[in-house]
Write an enzyme that holds these catalytic residues in place. Structure first.
Site, short mmCIF file in Angstrom:
data_model
loop_
_atom_site.label_atom_id
_atom_site.label_comp_id
_atom_site.label_asym_id
_atom_site.label_seq_id
_atom_site.Cartn_x
_atom_site.Cartn_y
_atom_site.Cartn_z
CG ASP A 102 -2.30 0.55 0.91
OD1 ASP A 102 -2.37 1.55 0.17
OD2 ASP A 102 -3.30 0.02 1.39
CG HIS A 161 -6.64 -2.86 4.12
ND1 HIS A 161 -5.30 -3.13 3.92
CD2 HIS A 161 -6.87 -1.68 3.47
CE1 HIS A 161 -4.74 -2.17 3.20
NE2 HIS A 161 -5.68 -1.27 2.91
CE1 TYR A 218 -9.54 0.88 -3.99
CE2 TYR A 218 -8.46 1.71 -5.96
CZ TYR A 218 -8.66 0.70 -5.02
OH TYR A 218 -7.98 -0.47 -5.15
#
Length: 340
Positions: free
Chosen positions: A16, A196, A287
């Site tokens: 990430d 997450h 997002y």
């Protein structure tokens, strides 16, 4: 309510965090972080392009170093920690996963949009066939009602997933919403549940606690929050908080702090703060990996990046629609010119 005493922290700094690093991790950086995580006692660390295997492309941003080389570098320096990879069906393919296994991967997390678990059947089955710890990863979990989330999670479990994740990709869920989702999955599934989170509303730690209290046993984090948007739940903070709450993570506090502060902090491109734009991502449910694309589009078309994000939220954009960001920026610029 389940109250597990043992929880597993999966560190995603090297996956990430790739978003925040514009996919420019070097072999030496990966080795340093992986070695530090291993020494601290992390069980799984994720390494790949931010958008998963095969993500290096014009659409998502090219990697500076081939991801298989990075996976191999991490695996080489880990004595106990295992390397995980992310795979989004359609971006990554069967051959990518097989190559990742050859490079040293031991876990695969197959990620789909929250309503599209059915596209992951072959990939989940392949993960199990290859002997990997295999995980289903339901992204943008806020975009479907709980009943739909449960339906999709059951599909993952039926394909062979050993863990199913509630993934707050936009950092928009509130603690009671996380608890509602994890509890529903805990009641409906036999496999383990993961969470997450992103920190766009400054709730990643609170949401991680809510997830564990509702029965999640796998929780993601990244060192110094390095990740998309405002980053993830901060790994070293989680270690301290969960220890104070009485949970066993198996991660040593001082060593995990050392790798965060003495290695990662030194080459982060910027502090992982909650900026105006990342706040709007959480507020609008956008997002998190859209942040840098949006900033580029705002600069190119001379419009406010917050307006782009609000519009993306209204239009319910999902991962894979990065081109949409530039379309919206162009439309906003045209509208701005017409008003003048």
């Amino acid at each position: 309510m389940a109250t597990p005493s043992k929880i597993h922290i999966v560190d995603v700094t090297l996956r990430d965090g790739s978003h925040a690093m514009k996919h420019a991790f070097t072999v030496e950086q990966v080795k340093q972080v992986a070695k530090g995580l291993d020494k601290a006692g992390i069980e799984y660390l994720e390494v790949s392009h931010g958008d998963g295997l095969g993500g290096s492309s014009l659409q998502y941003g090219f990697s500076k170093v081939n991801e298989m080389e990075l996976i191999a570098a991490a695996a080489e320096v880990c004595k106990n920690a295992k390397v995980s990879v992310l795979l989004l069906p359609g971006i990554g393919v069967k051959e990518d996963l097989e190559e990742a296994v050859q490079a040293g991967a031991k876990m695969v997390r197959v990620a789909t949009h929250v309503t599209e678990a059915d596209v992951a059947k072959q990939h989940i089955e392949l993960g199990r066939k290859l002997g990997l710890k295999t995980v289903g990863f339901l992204m943008m979990a806020h975009m479907a009602p709980v009943e739909k989330l449960v339906e999709q999670a059951k599909l993952f479990e039926s394909y062979g997933a050993e863990i199913v994740y509630v993934t707050d990709s936009a950092g928009t869920l509130l603690p009671h919403e996380v608890k509602e989702r994890v509890s529903a999955l805990r009641e409906a599934l036999s496999c383990e549940i993961g969470f997450h989170g992103h920190n766009n509303l400054s709730l990643a730690m609170a949401n991680s606690i809510a997830a564990v209290e509702a029965g999640a046993t796998y929780i993601d984090g990244s060192l110094r929050c390095l990740g998309a948007g405002s980053g993830n739940t901060q790994t070293e903070v989680m270690v301290a908080v969960f220890e104070r709450l009485g949970y066993e993570t198996g991660v040593k506090l001082y060593p995990i702090m050392d790798v965060a502060n003495e290695i990662v902090a030194k080459w982060m491109p910027r502090p992982q703060e909650i900026t105006g734009s990342s706040l709007i991502m959480g507020y609008s449910g956008v997002y998190s990996s859209f942040l840098l694309h949006t900033q580029d589009a705002a600069k190119k078309f001379g419009v406010d990046e917050r307006d782009i994000l609000v519009e993306l939220g209204k239009r319910k954009a999902v991962g894979g629609q990065e081109d949409f960001i530039y379309d919206i920026a162009a439309q906003l610029a045209k509208k701005k010119t017409a008003i003048r």
